[in-house]
Scaffold this motif. Structure first.
Motif, PDB file in Angstrom:
ATOM      1  N   UNK A 160       0.805  -1.222   0.000  1.00 42.38           N
ATOM      2  CA  UNK A 160       0.000   0.000   0.000  1.00 42.38           C
ATOM      3  C   UNK A 160       0.839   1.275   0.000  1.00 42.38           C
ATOM      4  N   UNK A 161       2.131   1.133   0.082  1.00 45.34           N
ATOM      5  CA  UNK A 161       2.985   2.331   0.126  1.00 45.34           C
ATOM      6  C   UNK A 161       2.800   3.176  -1.127  1.00 45.34           C
ATOM      7  N   UNK A 162       2.581   4.442  -0.906  1.00 42.75           N
ATOM      8  CA  UNK A 162       2.378   5.331  -2.052  1.00 42.75           C
ATOM      9  C   UNK A 162       0.955   5.338  -2.541  1.00 42.75           C
ATOM     10  N   UNK A 163       0.125   4.468  -1.957  1.00 42.05           N
ATOM     11  CA  UNK A 163      -1.302   4.442  -2.316  1.00 42.05           C
ATOM     12  C   UNK A 163      -2.098   4.833  -1.069  1.00 42.05           C
ATOM     13  N   UNK A 164      -2.535   3.809  -0.338  1.00 36.56           N
ATOM     14  CA  UNK A 164      -3.282   4.108   0.885  1.00 36.56           C
ATOM     15  C   UNK A 164      -2.364   4.609   1.989  1.00 36.56           C
ATOM     16  N   UNK A 165      -1.105   4.205   1.937  1.00 35.98           N
ATOM     17  CA  UNK A 165      -0.147   4.577   2.982  1.00 35.98           C
ATOM     18  C   UNK A 165       0.870   5.554   2.385  1.00 35.98           C
ATOM     19  N   UNK A 166       1.115   6.670   3.048  1.00 35.22           N
ATOM     20  CA  UNK A 166       2.114   7.606   2.521  1.00 35.22           C
ATOM     21  C   UNK A 166       3.502   6.956   2.468  1.00 35.22           C
ATOM     22  N   UNK A 167       4.215   7.238   1.389  1.00 36.75           N
ATOM     23  CA  UNK A 167       5.536   6.645   1.226  1.00 36.75           C
ATOM     24  C   UNK A 167       6.520   7.340   2.164  1.00 36.75           C
ATOM     25  N   UNK A 168       7.175   6.585   3.044  1.00 42.01           N
ATOM     26  CA  UNK A 168       8.168   7.217   3.929  1.00 42.01           C
ATOM     27  C   UNK A 168       9.382   7.677   3.121  1.00 42.01           C
ATOM     28  N   UNK A 169      10.040   8.666   3.648  1.00 41.88           N
ATOM     29  CA  UNK A 169      11.200   9.224   2.964  1.00 41.88           C
ATOM     30  C   UNK A 169      12.445   8.475   3.426  1.00 41.88           C
ATOM     31  N   UNK A 170      13.160   7.894   2.506  1.00 42.26           N
ATOM     32  CA  UNK A 170      14.382   7.177   2.841  1.00 42.26           C
ATOM     33  C   UNK A 170      15.594   7.946   2.358  1.00 42.26           C
ATOM     34  N   UNK A 171      16.724   7.299   2.536  1.00 37.79           N
ATOM     35  CA  UNK A 171      17.962   7.929   2.085  1.00 37.79           C
ATOM     36  C   UNK A 171      17.942   8.098   0.574  1.00 37.79           C
TER      37      UNK A 171
END
Lengths: 415, 650
Positions: free
Chosen positions: A373-384
């Motif tokens: 669900x990352x980037x859809x229902x769940x906001x994509x966390x910011x990584x390095x």
């Protein structure tokens, strides 16, 4: 030593604790398994079959379990990191410990036992990894072939597998439990071809590729885009660690003198190709995939010709955001060297797995759903390396670098 | 009655239903467990055999094809050097094209499904195949570059890799066979385990089933058998049968119910026996009363026939005759009510039945100050039923109404009316008594339901059963102003004619009274002179020649010397009774047998003789003398008609 010390502390410190005493299988299984994993000779003279290995050998069996606090916490969960640079796991564990001060205690079990080039080694390793009690997610394996070989095992065990650096497009077809973090080879190959055509202005290209899923994938991506742009591919040939690179290069000249040599290989082989190519074809340039950017192996093998190599990477340490700075500082402190793109990708993958566990709990199905669900229902966390999602339309963090004095420098070319 | 309806002891312990449910669940679980075990025992081995069998040979086949192609390429590579120098390059390029056209190797993810021992060999073979392909390409490149001296070394490497590839595939194949064999052995072992388990399961199941059967037999079978035996004895007439109540489950309750039922039946049978005995006694008394009444009536009629009788005496004799006939009517009604019932249904005039019923009960009305309002529709159709049983119904309803009415102060009104309602005939009996109490209303038609304090409580129940057997019903009237009202609904016969206002009496049709019996010789047989003699005097006065006999034996002797036209014989006589005399006449004087009349005051025997050839020869005592003359004239006339038809003479 620091790692060995921590392992010792964790195991001995937890032996008498109830929560660990009822899961001794974690340690016995992992250590036993990993001790039993065939050890790769640390020479170029060959691996188990006696042939020379072109690849740098990783440290042997090592179990690392970094407990943040309280062995008695019943919610101890495991993330397996296999196989990869152990220092990345140390950096990630330290970051997790500092960042996640509450919640489940997340251990990162690291198996760095050699590169799994042969499919059976990776499958066997995965078959033992899935037996880890408390295992929620796997980060690995290293490279497309290894990840692809092990993916069905994790799929059947319903364990989410985050592949940090594998670029084979086949990884996206192997099942719903495999999440490749890197852009696939069609994207990377197209990026390389566009660089070759636009930036380097090449019209004739020779392609050497490693005869596995990684090499073939980059080959296909590059040649498809070059054909679209009307750039001639004069010669294609597989190469491996035993190859007589000079002969192959000479033979390729029968098809014409290339403007650019494409190396879809790992670092050592790319270095040898460049060194030989520079000798045979002065002024020729080489463009290599992300697999080649392993330092100092690449510059050591390439010698003076190393400065003519352009490489793709998914991250460059000059990126100045706070997360990257923190990662670089920790990495330098713990390893004494500069991190490269594969280190950053592995770090992001580990942190993403830990974040998923923290967000949805130590449940494999929920973690899988979270990742999906990352980037859809769940906001994509910011990584390095940027926003972490597995969407196909994710903007690839592709960077073209050039080695200068053994150090990768950004080339001003946007993907 | 309270004992009958006392609550049965409650269930205690394990009930039969619970036991049955538990046994069913247990058997179900046992069978389900067996099925699940078999499925699980086979599942792993069967899945292992089937799942791997599909993937591994396919993968092996692909790799073998690739190995054969590479083997052909190795052979082709060895043909390069011996060839003409000009052809070498062409061969090398062809080899290169062939090698690049071989396509990619096996996808790595396919190895995961291969058993470990094979996977090592197959993945190694895959690597060797890739290396061999590269080595051959290098050999071809060397030929293209003209570096022929380096080619043999490279071909040697290729040969080594080819041999290694071949060896690894052979190893994989051997492991494939071994793996298949091991999985087959696993399946066979699983099958053996299952067979053994099945045997044990069956043995244990048989034991458990046997135990369950014993348990069921003791808890269910034995009590049922005892109940069956008890019911058999009861149906055989043994109402004293009782079952042992030695358990507190449903079967114990059933036994308790059975015992109470037989207790009720026994007490009812005893009560009914008393009623039957009383009825028989009344029938006997009635017979004995009929003869004096016959004598009284006959004597009175004879006296009234004497024109010289003074007026005052005539009035007194007339009064005697009327009272005698009243008493005779009451007695005949009693006898009719008590006589055995003919079970065959016939067309019945409901109004006539209602009147007959009222005759039986109406003696109470003056005493109890009950005013009867009788309204009978004149054009009612006949209904199908048994007149005697329907009479019992109406007597019951009217008697109930009379019983209810005496509980209230006057005026007491009883209203009985008949009417036609569609295709039904409805008779209603209504009173202005206290009505039906709510306590009794719900079980009004149930057995033993009574509010009178006396009686059996079976009246309404039996009445409704009788009417329902006739296709009708007994119900409580919908609209009752005060008191109680019962409605008897009977279905009219489809093709029946409306009933005549005055129904015919039972027995043969009565001809008009003749003026004379001149010349008719009558043999009059009766053991009671007080009956026989007045009858003889009456017949003689009618002109008949009368021969008297005191019993059948004497009559038979007289028949030796006389030729009577008619024989009138009493039914019950010493030595030889009326039917016996008839049999004797039929044997000795067949022509005379058709002219035998049987006199009797015992109407209880009408039933048993109703279907004999004497059925239409009965003359019930007390009979009016004119009617007797008519019956005598009737049989003579009937015989004469027969003789004329056959050409014979009397």
């Amino acid at each position: 030593m620091a790692l060995a010390f921590k392992v010792g502390v964790t195991l001995s410190g937890c032996e008498g604790v109830a929560c660990r005493s009822n899961v001794p299988g974690i340690h016995r299984a992992v250590t036993g398994v990993l001790r039993g994993t065939p050890r790769v000779p640390e020479t170029h003279g060959g691996r188990a079959a006696g042939r020379p290995s072109p690849l740098p050998v990783r440290p042997t069996i090592l179990l690392m379990a970094l407990a943040a606090a309280g062995c008695g916490d019943a919610r101890v969960v495991e993330i397996a990191y296999v196989p990869g640079e152990r220092v990345v796991a140390e950096v990630a564990q330290e970051t997790i410990t500092e960042t996640f001060r509450s919640g489940p205690v997340i251990h990162i079990t690291t198996d760095t036992a050699g590169f799994g080039d042969e499919a059976d080694v990776e499958v066997s390793r995965a078959n033992h990894i899935v037996l880890l009690p408390g295992l929620v997610a796997v980060v690995g394996h290293a490279g497309s072939r290894a990840s692809l070989a092990s993916a069905p095992v994790y799929r059947d065990a319903r364990i989410p597998q985050i592949v940090p650096t594998g670029t084979s497009r086949l990884l996206r077809q192997v099942g719903p439990y495999t999440f490749p973090l890197a852009p696939d080879d069609s994207v990377e190959g197209a990026f390389m071809a566009r660089f070759i055509a636009e930036r380097l202005g090449a019209r004739r290209v020779t392609v050497f590729y490693q005869n596995d899923e990684y090499g073939r994938g980059i080959r296909d991506g590059v040649t498809a885009e070059l054909a679209r742009r009307g750039v001639a591919v004069l010669y294609q040939s597989p190469v491996d660690g035993n190859s007589d690179v000079a002969t192959l290069l000479d033979a390729s000249l029968g098809a014409g003198r290339p403007d650019v040599i494409v190396a879809a290989t790992q670092a050592a082989l790319a270095g040898r190709l460049m060194r030989t190519g520079a000798a045979r074809l002065p002024g020729v340039r080489m463009v290599a995939g992300d697999g080649a950017l392993l330092l100092p192996a690449l510059s050591r093998e390439a010698g003076p010709a190393g400065d003519s190599i352009y490489c793709v990477t998914f991250w460059l340490r000059e990126t100045g955001d706070p997360a990257s700075r923190d990662f670089v500082e920790r990495f330098r402190r713990l390893s004494g060297r500069e991190p490269v793109g594969s280190d950053a990708m592995a770090f992001d993958a580990l942190m993403l797995a830990a974040t998923a566990v923290r967000e949805v709990g130590p449940d494999r199905a929920r973690v899988r759903h979270y990742l999906e669900a990352l980037g859809r229902e769940v906001p994509a966390p910011r990584g390095v390396t940027g926003a972490l999602t597995f969407r196909r339309d994710r903007r690839p963090a592709l960077v073209m670098v050039q080695l200068r004095d053994g150090v990768p420098r950004r080339v001003g070319f946007e993907p | 009655m309270s004992g009958i309806f006392a609550p049965i002891r409650p269930l205690r312990g394990l009930s039969v239903r619970t036991l049955g449910f538990a046994l069913s669940v247990g058997i179900g679980l046992y069978v389900a467990g067996f099925v699940v075990y078999v499925a699980l025992a086979f599942n792993a081995a069967a899945r292992s055999l089937s799942a791997r069998s599909a993937d591994t040979p396919t993968l092996f086949g692909e790799m073998a094809d690739r190995a054969r192609a590479l083997d052909a390429a190795v052979a082709a590579s060895h043909r390069m050097l011996p060839a003409d120098p000009g052809a070498r390059v062409a061969l090398a390029r062809a080899l290169r094209d062939t090698l690049l056209g071989l396509g990619d190797g096996v996808r790595s993810d396919r190895f995961a499904a291969v058993p470990r021992v094979m996977r090592v060999a197959l993945s190694g073979a895959d690597d060797r195949a890739a290396q061999l392909q590269t080595a051959l390409l290098e050999a071809a490149a060397l030929v293209e570059l003209g570096r022929f001296t380096q080619v043999p070394a490279r071909l040697g490497t290729a040969d080594s890799l080819g041999l290694e590839l071949e060896r690894l595939l052979a190893v994989a194949q051997r492991h494939e066979v071994q793996d298949l064999a091991s999985r087959e052995r696993a399946l066979a072992a699983a099958a053996d385990r299952v067979v053994g388990a099945v045997a044990w399961w069956l043995v244990i199941g048989a034991c458990l089933l046997g135990g369950a059967a014993v348990l069921l037999w003791r808890r269910l079978g034995q009590p049922l058998e005892a109940l069956h035996d008890g019911l058999t004895r009861v149906s055989g007439g043994d109402l004293g049968t009782r079952l042992a109540v030695d358990r507190s489950d449903e079967m114990g309750q059933l036994a308790e119910h059975f015992n109470r039922m037989t207790g009720v039946l026994q007490s009812r049978a005893e009560a009914q026996g008393q009623f039957v005995a009383a009825g028989e006694l009344i029938a006997g008394v009635a017979h004995e009363v009929n003869n004096p009444l016959m004598a009284i009536a006959a004597l009175a009629e004879n006296r009234l026939a004497d024109a010289r009788l003074p007026e005052e005496a005539r009035d007194e004799v007339t009064l005697i005759l009327r009272q005698a006939r009243r008493a005779a009517k009451l007695v005949s009604g009693l006898l009719r009510f008590l006589r055995p019932v003919d079970d065959r249904a016939a067309a019945v005039d409901v109004n006539h039945v209602v009147r007959a019923s009222l005759e039986l009960v109406s003696y109470r009305f003056p005493v109890d100050e009950i005013t009867l309002d009788l309204v009978l529709a004149p054009d009612l159709p006949l209904v199908r039923g048994q007149a005697a049983r329907l009479e019992q119904v109406f007597v019951n309803l009217i008697a109930n109404a009379a019983d209810a009415l005496v509980t209230i102060p006057a005026p007491r009104r009883l209203r009985v009316w008949s009417q036609r309602r569609g295709s039904d005939v409805v008779v209603s009996v209504e009173d202005n008594g206290p009505g039906i109490t709510p306590a009794i209303a719900e079980r009004l038609f149930h057995p033993f339901a009574t509010s009178k304090g006396h009686g059996t409580g079976l009246g309404l129940y039996i009445s409704r059963e009788i009417v329902r057997a006739a296709g009708g019903d007994v119900t409580v009237c919908d609209d009752v102003r005060a008191g109680a009202c019962f409605m008897v609904t009977l279905r009219a016969e489809a093709a029946a004619r409306p009933a005549s206002p005055e129904p015919a009496t039972a027995g043969a049709a009565v001809a008009p009274a003749p003026r004379s019996l001149e010349g008719v010789e009558v043999l009059l047989v009766d053991d009671e002179a007080v009956v026989r003699q007045p009858l003889a005097r009456f017949l003689r006065r009618m002109g008949a020649l009368v021969i008297e006999a005191r019993d059948g034996v004497e009559a038979a002797e007289l028949l030796e010397s006389h030729q009577p036209d008619v024989v009138v014989a009493d039914l019950r006589m010493p030595r030889l009774d009326g039917p016996g005399l008839y049999v004797l006449i039929r044997e000795r004087r067949p022509a005379l047998a058709a002219r035998v009349l049987i006199l009797s005051g015992d109407l209880s025997r009408f039933g048993e003789l109703a279907h004999s050839e004497l059925a239409d020869r009965f003359v019930a005592k007390p009979v009016e003398l004119a009617e007797l003359a008519s019956r005598i004239a009737g049989v003579i006339q009937a015989e004469a008609d027969v003789m004329i038809g056959t050409g014979s003479s009397v």
